[in-house]
Structure formats: C-alpha cells, structure tokens
Motif scaffolding. Structure first.
Motif, PDB file in Angstrom:
ATOM      1  N   THR A  62       5.793  13.910   0.574  1.00  0.00           N
ATOM      2  CA  THR A  62       4.893  13.655   1.733  1.00  0.00           C
ATOM      3  C   THR A  62       4.604  12.065   1.454  1.00  0.00           C
ATOM      4  O   THR A  62       4.130  12.105   0.625  1.00  0.00           O
ATOM      5  CB  THR A  62       4.093  13.631   2.420  1.00  0.00           C
ATOM      6  OG1 THR A  62       2.698  13.857   1.998  1.00  0.00           O
ATOM      7  CG2 THR A  62       3.646  15.245   3.604  1.00  0.00           C
ATOM      8  N   ALA A  63       5.198  10.855   2.571  1.00  0.00           N
ATOM      9  CA  ALA A  63       4.808   9.661   1.590  1.00  0.00           C
ATOM     10  C   ALA A  63       4.769   8.438   2.522  1.00  0.00           C
ATOM     11  O   ALA A  63       5.752   9.077   3.944  1.00  0.00           O
ATOM     12  CB  ALA A  63       6.733   9.079   0.725  1.00  0.00           C
ATOM     13  N   ASP A  67       0.567  -1.297  -0.029  1.00  0.00           N
ATOM     14  CA  ASP A  67      -0.110   0.268   0.007  1.00  0.00           C
ATOM     15  C   ASP A  67       1.144   1.364  -0.053  1.00  0.00           C
ATOM     16  O   ASP A  67       1.741   1.611   0.838  1.00  0.00           O
ATOM     17  CB  ASP A  67      -0.823  -0.355   1.171  1.00  0.00           C
ATOM     18  CG  ASP A  67      -2.057  -1.293   1.041  1.00  0.00           C
ATOM     19  OD1 ASP A  67      -2.395  -1.687   0.187  1.00  0.00           O
ATOM     20  OD2 ASP A  67      -2.718  -1.395   2.197  1.00  0.00           O
ATOM     21  N   LEU A  68       0.050   1.740  -0.729  1.00  0.00           N
ATOM     22  CA  LEU A  68       1.377   2.795  -1.016  1.00  0.00           C
ATOM     23  C   LEU A  68       0.785   4.729  -0.880  1.00  0.00           C
ATOM     24  O   LEU A  68      -0.419   4.480  -1.669  1.00  0.00           O
ATOM     25  CB  LEU A  68       2.365   2.916  -2.722  1.00  0.00           C
ATOM     26  CG  LEU A  68       3.362   4.383  -2.633  1.00  0.00           C
ATOM     27  CD1 LEU A  68       4.305   4.044  -1.278  1.00  0.00           C
ATOM     28  CD2 LEU A  68       4.511   3.775  -4.189  1.00  0.00           C
ATOM     29  N   SER A  69       1.603   6.002  -0.531  1.00  0.00           N
ATOM     30  CA  SER A  69       1.108   7.320  -0.954  1.00  0.00           C
ATOM     31  C   SER A  69       2.338   8.374  -0.995  1.00  0.00           C
ATOM     32  O   SER A  69       2.432   8.211  -0.352  1.00  0.00           O
ATOM     33  CB  SER A  69      -0.032   6.922   0.303  1.00  0.00           C
ATOM     34  OG  SER A  69      -0.465   8.682   0.296  1.00  0.00           O
ATOM     35  N   SER A  94       8.900   7.782  10.391  1.00  0.00           N
ATOM     36  CA  SER A  94       7.801   7.206  11.020  1.00  0.00           C
ATOM     37  C   SER A  94       8.700   5.385  10.519  1.00  0.00           C
ATOM     38  O   SER A  94       8.106   5.358   9.350  1.00  0.00           O
ATOM     39  CB  SER A  94       6.347   7.660  11.088  1.00  0.00           C
ATOM     40  OG  SER A  94       6.338   5.890  12.183  1.00  0.00           O
ATOM     41  N   LEU A  95       9.788   5.053  11.341  1.00  0.00           N
ATOM     42  CA  LEU A  95       9.619   3.401  10.778  1.00  0.00           C
ATOM     43  C   LEU A  95       9.604   2.307  11.187  1.00  0.00           C
ATOM     44  O   LEU A  95       9.574   2.631  12.724  1.00  0.00           O
ATOM     45  CB  LEU A  95      11.107   3.695  10.582  1.00  0.00           C
ATOM     46  CG  LEU A  95      11.841   4.874   9.660  1.00  0.00           C
ATOM     47  CD1 LEU A  95      13.391   4.281   9.315  1.00  0.00           C
ATOM     48  CD2 LEU A  95      11.290   4.538   8.144  1.00  0.00           C
ATOM     49  N   SER A 136       6.551   6.192   7.170  1.00  0.00           N
ATOM     50  CA  SER A 136       5.930   7.393   6.047  1.00  0.00           C
ATOM     51  C   SER A 136       7.071   8.851   6.320  1.00  0.00           C
ATOM     52  O   SER A 136       7.870   8.357   7.299  1.00  0.00           O
ATOM     53  CB  SER A 136       5.078   7.997   7.350  1.00  0.00           C
ATOM     54  OG  SER A 136       4.860   8.074   8.365  1.00  0.00           O
ATOM     55  N   ALA A 137       7.059   9.476   5.606  1.00  0.00           N
ATOM     56  CA  ALA A 137       8.326  10.191   6.110  1.00  0.00           C
ATOM     57  C   ALA A 137       7.597  12.054   5.533  1.00  0.00           C
ATOM     58  O   ALA A 137       6.802  12.038   4.142  1.00  0.00           O
ATOM     59  CB  ALA A 137       9.479  10.298   4.739  1.00  0.00           C
ATOM     60  N   LEU A 138       8.152  12.829   6.148  1.00  0.00           N
ATOM     61  CA  LEU A 138       7.796  14.809   5.660  1.00  0.00           C
ATOM     62  C   LEU A 138       9.008  15.343   5.516  1.00  0.00           C
ATOM     63  O   LEU A 138       9.788  15.128   6.425  1.00  0.00           O
ATOM     64  CB  LEU A 138       6.187  15.425   6.930  1.00  0.00           C
ATOM     65  CG  LEU A 138       6.711  16.582   6.443  1.00  0.00           C
ATOM     66  CD1 LEU A 138       6.201  16.680   5.553  1.00  0.00           C
ATOM     67  CD2 LEU A 138       6.051  17.180   7.648  1.00  0.00           C
TER      68      LEU A 138
END
Length: 885
Positions: free
Chosen positions: A759-760, A735-737, A820-821, A775-777
């Motif tokens: 943002t991912a 799942d990817l955004s 966040s990992l 997730s990353a900003l």
C-alpha cells in the motif's frame, strides 16, 4: 473664517473683536471639541444634530431610545472650523469615530447644516462587523449609515470551516443605506486575493452583476443580471440569485444540487433544501428526481441540545422500474419500495458518563450502494458491512465502564444475514487501585460480559492437504477442491460462529509491583486470577443440523474455567552516554509465567479471540490471545532484548528481538479450538518463532518501522511488515507513505497460500497551489479472491503427503487491486480536484472485482461546493443491477 491655531489682529479694537470672535468660536466648538489634541494632532468630539422632526424617533422611524446619543470623535493633524458655512474640516490623517464605526481619509469635511460627511483621498470606513470599505470619495450621514461612495471596495474577514477567508466587493459607485445595506452598481464579488504583482489581473473567480445588494440585517447577498467569471472569462449567466452572507453558518435555502447518472437509475438531480428551523435544530429535504426510478426521497433532521446531539436520516423510493435490478437473492428486483433509516446521537449525562448510538437499517443490502447514499459508518473495502451500535460509557480517574450492543448488516452479495450475530450486551469494566500494604504496587480488576445469538452456524471448509486437484467453476476459473463440511470434523471444518445463544462472564484480578535495586536491575513480580463462566445453547435446526450434530465435545448449558497465574518480569538496562553520539540503552528482558494448563480447549465457543497475531507487540503479553473466549495456560517463558539510541540531533532507533518457550503443561496454541486458533501462529511449537522489530526516526518528519516473524527451524520469514511515513518539507514538497506486508500460508486457518501486498500513498505539491496525489493497493499474490478461494494464478498443483503444506508451481502475480490518482488546485478561495478511483468490491461469485469512478470536486469558498461522480463501468453484477454497465 477662523483657523484654529492662527491669528493676525491689528489694533486694540481689532484685537478685542478678534478675542471676542475667538471666545465665540471656542464656545461654539465646545460642543464639538472635548478631547485636547495629542502630540502632532487635533481631536474633537461632537454630538450630531438630529432633524427637527425626529426628536422622538430614530433614523428608521422607530421610537427613540432612552440611551444617550453617541458622540462623533474627530482626530486629525489639523482641524479647520468655518463659522460662516458652519463646517469643520479635518486634514492630514483624519479619523472620525462614531460608536463602533470609524472613518479615515486624507481630508474630511463635516457640514453641520446638512449633517453630512464628505471624505476624499484614501477613504476607509470600518463598520461594527469589522468589514472595511475603501473608496476614492464618500458622502455619508454623520452616523456613517447612509451615503454614496465612489470606487468602493469592501473587504471582510470571516471564518469558513474553521479557516479565515476574506471576501471582497467592488463597484465604481455604491450607496450605503441605513448602515445595514449596501447597493453596488455594476459590482463584483469574490473571495480571492488580488494578484500581488499585478492587482489589475482578474481574480481566479468572481461574480459580476449589474446590481449587488448586500443586506447586513438579513445577512443576504442578492445578484441581479449576474455572471460567473473564471480568470476573467464569463462561464455562467444567472438573471437573479440570492445567497446567504458568508458570515451566515445556517440559513434556509437551496444547497448545491447533486447530479446522478447510471444505467439502473437513469439521469437525475438531487435538489437539497435546508430549513433553519431554530438555532438548535434544522431539517434538510433532498428529493432526487430519477428518470428510470421516480423520486427518491431523503430527509435529515438534526438537533443539538445542552448535553449532546442527535440526527435522523430517512430515505426511500417506490421504484418505477424494479426490473433494472436482479431478482432475489442476488438483488432487490422483486421489491417496489426500498429505503433506509439512519440515526446517530451522543449525550453527556454528566462529566463522567455519556451515552449514544449509531444505527443503520435498510430494506435490502444493495439499497445504499445502488442509490449512492453515503454513510461514514459503512466499510467499503472488499466487504461492505453496516454496524449498528448503542453504548453507555463511564470514565473515572482510574476506572472505565462501557456497555454496548451490536447489530451487523452484511452488504456484500454473498453475505447470509442469518450467519451474522446479534451481540447484546458487551459490558467491560476496568478498575485500578493501589495495592494494599504490605504488597503495594497496583491492583487491577477487569470484567467482561458478552452475550450473542446467531440463527445459522458460520463455517468454512478447510482446503485439502493431500492432492490438490482442479475443478471447473464459473467464468472458466478453476478452483482447488475444498474439503466438504457437511458434518463437523476438526480436519475439514472451521467454525467461525455457532448458531444459538452464547453468553460468557469473565473476571480477572491482577497485581504487579516494580522493584529497582542498586545495580539498576528491574524486577516486576505479578500474579492474576482469571475466571470464566459460559452458558451455551446451540441451535441445531434446518440443513445445519448435520453440520453441528457432530460437535459432541461441545459444552452446552453452564460450564466454566479458572486460571490462576504467577510470574516475574526481569529487565537489566545498560545505559551509556556518548555525547554527540547519543544515549545508548541495551536492555535484556526475561519473563516467566507459571499457571496450570488451559482446560476445555475446543469445547467452548470462540467468538472474540480469533485474531491471534504473534509479533513484537504481543511477545511479553501475559496472555497472547486477543479476547476472552480463550485463555493461555501452561508454564511459559518469554525471552528477548532491545537496544535503543537517542541522539541530541533528534535521531531515534530501536531494535527488539525475542522468542517464547513453552516450558511445561499443555501448549494452548498447539491445540486449536473449533476455529483452529493457535495453529500456524508461530506459537504452536514448544519453541516459538523468533519475532523482531526495527524502528528508525531520523527526525520528527520521517519514521521507518519493520517487524518480522522468523521460523524457529530455518529462520525463514513467516510474517513481515515494513513501511515508512515521511514529510520532506521544506526541502521537498512531498508527503509519502509506503507499507509492504507478507504473510506466509496458514493452511490450518484456511489460508493455503501466502498473502503479499503493498500500500502506498503520496502527495506532491508542484507549487504552493497545485498538487498531485495518488494511492495504490497492490496484491502481489493474486490467486485468491475475497472468500479465500483460488482464482486463476495456479497453473498446477503438486501432490504432497497428507498433512504437509502445499507446494505451488506458480507463486502468483501482481494485481492492482485499488488505485486513486488525482490532481488539484487549492488557494484561499478555490479548491478544485479531479480523482480517478479504482476500488475493490465483493461480487456475488466471490471473485475479486473493481469499481472505477471519476470524481470531480469544485469548491468556491463562501458560495458553495459541488461534486460530480461518474462510474466508468464494471463487469460484475455484485451490486444487484441486472444490466452490465
């Protein structure tokens, strides 16, 4: 002995004796057999014999019920009746029913003398709760409530957090007592499914105990001399503990403890205790014992009523070491007592009206963060803010009413509470009706009343537009000089909110009707009339007297404005069906709106119309301002077109492009108000910037969208957003955004630099149970801080002519603002996740900083869950803590 369905008599007397014997057998069995055998089976009913001393009492010694006794129903391939021993044996798929309980086995013997049932071979007992007990042998009473079981296994399906979960007990020998208790000798308990390929493999987790007592009446499970095993390895020993039955959703007792450790608080543990006071209300006390600060008290009361619910949370502490925190105004080190009050509720007055509240009150802005008290109503990205609100909402078939009040509590170090408004009330009403003849169409009435007060003016200095100089600041970071804002001038100050009282009442009535001619042209004429009344009482006290005294053009007391408008929306869709290539639609769009110029621009406050964004979503809006405090005026046309494709295979694509042109009158976006809203928006020139959108969805799992605003003169990109959300299962367990955003500089609004970031987020399932997530900003223009100041990315500034945009030598650098990992494991009985979280925070100096946290979460379904959160450290004192962690 007599066998049903067989005979071997010889001679008349023997035959007569055998016949009489059969009659006796049948007469005696009549009390047992009432159901004739089905094809290939034999069935019988029997009423169990009651002990002689229990004629007027039940099995527990209580007065017997007047209800007729339940019957024992027996089904089997063969029933054998032994008259000498007074027994009945059922062989071959034997199934006995007594009330809601069912016993199945290869062979069952019922001894009527002792009222005992002996079952062996694939024994399976299902009780009234749906629980299934399996064993090698069972010795039970005839009502199946008491007895002994060898090689017992119990499987029960329950619902946990909306999901079905199976629990399992097992023991080499167990005793069933009164039908509501089961005692397991050297038993195990787990909610994990056995391994399909190797059932003998230990489950992921299980509780092994010398004795387990499951009480279905009190819904408790008691473990004596128990050990928690993970994958068969003993990890924790507990001499005795008792927990609620998994079927219990509410039961008094201790909840999972929470461990706390930090420099200011020390080490400690929170031990929540839940009081199930009644089916409709409960109380949770959560004292936290902290080595450095004493006892933090927390209590939450919840109640659900017929029409709604409410809760109340109280927390407070008398600090033993206040010096662990900074003194005011950077911390709460000068306070002995600190605390908070939180409450939330909602009630349905009837099927159309509801009311409620969500309130947060704190003694100081750092309390909730310092003591790690979680509240979902608090925003935490960059700026921390607690929003309290109360509301009344009504909804009809074609109408909507909402009344609210707001109180904003700034929780960031540099927030000044006097600049925060108290908004009370905000009333909205929206009603749609069919237009009267001969107009037809739709008539819509909208109204809004907003009133707010603020103690101090919220203002911001505009960066200089001439020579950009560097001046030293804290920590060696250099900041460009901002214009001073001691007195208000349009070129040096942005007023985000005025001190004093501001009340506005707005009403708008509109009409529109759509006509479609024979050629397929779609014409929608419309008209509206908007009126606004303002009552402004500016407050000019204290040091801000000099700031606001220059607002000589600001209207005070009572003033108003009226805005009538007529317009026409024209669309001409061309549709073509190309079969497998899909349905293609090309639609040119033209819209013209005629109205007088906006009046009193800059003379009225602007509180709710500051977030002006011109893009594809607002291109064909009648009024492009986001709120009621501004109203668009002048004659304007909006031109554009869109092209869309829908294929039988499920593909969807859409492209839109257009611009907005001011034809006559005053351009509302060219003349900024006291917050400069309208300037640098892409609408400030006669011909606006171009806006466009591209959207593509090859299937329901993947969606791609891009939208942009291009400069009218050279087609340079002024605003760009693009992103994709995708779920690739079943081909790829991913799942990817991903979203990218770019916003060009808007100096007139205080943003003298471009803003750019990504943002991912993604989750990849390595196996059906194991997953990794992240997730990353990413800030791609890291030379700004959270207050729109500059950090250390500029190495030089070029002197430009006054009034022009700045030219930057160093365009900035990438900065991982938030990340966040994590990884985890999840199955039907266990959830384990470990996450490393870096989150942006707002510091006292306004520089961008980050908090680093490790979060471990373990959930053993039906037993409980535990979180362990540890801050790894930060170099800032934005949270009011005196020592650097």
């Amino acid at each position: 002995m007599s066998v049903f369905g067989s005979g071997n008599g010889t001679g008349p007397w023997q035959e007569l004796g055998l016949a009489l014997r059969k009659v006796a057998d049948i007469a005696f069995a009549a009390s047992l057999l009432a159901l004739l055998p089905a094809a290939g089976s034999t069935a019988a009913e029997a009423r169990p014999a009651a002990p002689a001393d229990a004629k007027n009492t039940d099995a527990k010694g209580k007065p017997a019920s007047d209800k007729p006794a339940e019957r024992l129903l027996v089904e089997a391939a063969e029933l054998i009746y032994d008259n000498d021993r007074n027994t009945v044996t059922a062989r071959g798929n034997a199934e006995l029913h007594y009330g809601p309980r069912t016993l199945q086995a290869d062979r069952v013997l019922y001894d009527r003398n002792t009222s005992r049932v002996f079952a062996e071979g694939n024994v399976r007992l299902t009780d009234e709760t749906g629980a299934v007990l399996t064993g090698a042998k069972m010795e039970l009473t005839d009502d199946f409530k008491n007895g002994f079981i060898d090689a017992l296994r119990i499987q029960q399906t329950i619902e946990v957090k909306g999901q079905p979960v199976r629990t399992r007990f097992s023991a080499p020998r167990a005793e069933r007592i009164e039908g509501d208790r089961t005692s397991f000798e050297y038993g195990t308990y787990t909610a994990c499914e056995p391994c399909k390929n190797n059932p003998e493999t230990p489950p992921l987790w299980q509780i092994r105990a010398t004795k387990i007592i499951h009480n279905n009446e009190t819904h408790t499970i008691a473990f004596e001399e128990s050990t928690l095993e993970i994958a068969g390895i003993p990890l924790a020993y507990m001499p005795y503990f008792e927990t609620a039955d998994p079927s219990v959703k509410r039961k008094s007792g201790f909840l999972t403890p929470r461990f706390i450790t930090s420099t200011a608080l020390g080490t400690g543990v929170s031990t929540p205790y839940f009081f199930n006071l009644a089916p409709d209300y409960d109380l949770t006390l959560s004292p936290a014992f902290l080595s450095n600060q004493g006892v933090l008290g927390q209590a939450e009361f919840r109640q659900r009523l017929d029409t709604g619910f409410y809760n109340l949370r109280l927390s407070g502490i008398f600090q033993t070491t206040p010096s662990a925190f900074l003194p005011g105004p950077l911390g709460a080190g000068d306070r002995d007592f600190r605390g908070a009050v939180e409450s939330k509720g909602q009630f349905h007055i009837n099927d159309r009206w509801r009311t409620g509240w969500d309130l947060v009150g704190v003694t100081d802005k750092w309390f909730l963060d310092n003591y790690r008290i979680r509240n979902q109503s608090i925003t935490t990205d960059y700026f921390r803010e607690a929003v309290s609100t109360a509301y009344l909402i009504g909804q009809g078939d074609r109408s909507w009413f909402e009344a609210r009040g707001y109180y904003f509590k700034g929780l960031s170090s540099f927030d000044w509470q006097k600049e925060q408004p108290i908004v009370l009330p905000v009333i909205d009403y929206d009603k749609r009706i069919n237009g009267p003849a001969p107009l037809g169409g739709e008539v819509r009435f909208e109204a809004n009343i907003t009133s707010l007060t603020r103690e101090a003016t919220d203002f911001q200095g505009v960066p200089r537009t001439g020579a950009y100089l560097l001046s030293p600041s804290a920590n060696g970071i250099s900041y460009p000089l901002y214009e001073t804002c001691l007195t208000f001038t349009r070129s040096t100050c942005l007023i985000r909110g005025l001190a004093g009282a501001n009340t506005r009442a707005s009403a708008q009535v509109s009409w529109r009707r759509t006509f479609i001619d024979d050629a397929g042209q779609v014409l929608t004429p419309f008209a509206y009339l908007r009126t606004d009344a303002f009552f402004v009482d500016p407050r000019k006290t204290g040091y801000q007297n000099a700031l606001v005294q220059n607002l000589t053009t600001q209207d005070s007391d009572l003033s108003g404005r009226v805005m009538p408008a007529i317009g026409l929306d024209y669309r001409y869709p061309f549709v073509a069906n190309f079969g497998a290539l899909g349905v293609h639609t090309l639609e040119p769009i033209a819209q013209v709106i005629a109205r007088p110029s906006e009046t009193r621009i800059g003379r009225l406050p602007n509180e709710d119309a500051q977030s002006l964004v011109f893009d594809d979503t607002s291109l064909f809006e009648w009024d492009k301002f986001s709120g009621y405090d501004r109203v668009e005026g002048g004659v304007r046309t909006n031109l554009g077109g869109q092209y869309s494709v829908v294929t039988p295979a499920g593909w969807y694509a859409n492209v839109l492009f257009g611009e907005s042109i001011q034809i006559a009158g005053v351009n509302s976006f060219r003349r900024g108000d006291i917050a400069n809203v309208g300037l640098d928006s892409g609408l400030e020139n006669r011909r606006s910037d171009f806006v466009g959108r591209f959207q593509l969805s090859p299937n329901q799992n993947i969606s791609f969208i891009s939208r942009a605003r291009f400069d009218q003169r050279d087609f340079a990109v002024n605003r760009f957003e693009t992103g994709v959300t995708a779920r690739f299962a079943p081909f790829l367990p991913l799942d990817l955004s991903v979203f990218y955003s770019y916003y060009n500089a808007q100096p007139a609004l205080g943003f003298v630099h471009r803003r750019e970031g990504v943002t991912a987020s993604a989750t990849y399932h390595i196996t059906p149970n194991w997953f990794v997530t992240g997730s990353a900003l990413v800030d791609l223009s890291h030379y700004l801080d959270v207050r729109d100041n500059f950090a250390d990315a500029y190495t030089a500034y070029l002197a430009n002519p006054v009034g022009t945009a700045p030219v930057y030598v160093n365009p900035g650098k990438a900065y991982l603002s938030g990340i966040s990992l994590g990884a985890g494991y999840q199955d039907e009985c266990t959830t384990v996740s470990l996450n490393y979280i870096v989150s942006p925070i707002a510091t006292a100096l306004g520089t961008a900083e980050r908090n680093r946290t490790v979060l471990l979460r373990v959930e053993l379904k039906t037993l409980g869950e535990a979180d362990l959160r540890q801050n790894l450290g930060t170099v800032t004192t934005s949270d009011g803590i005196a020592t650097v962690r």
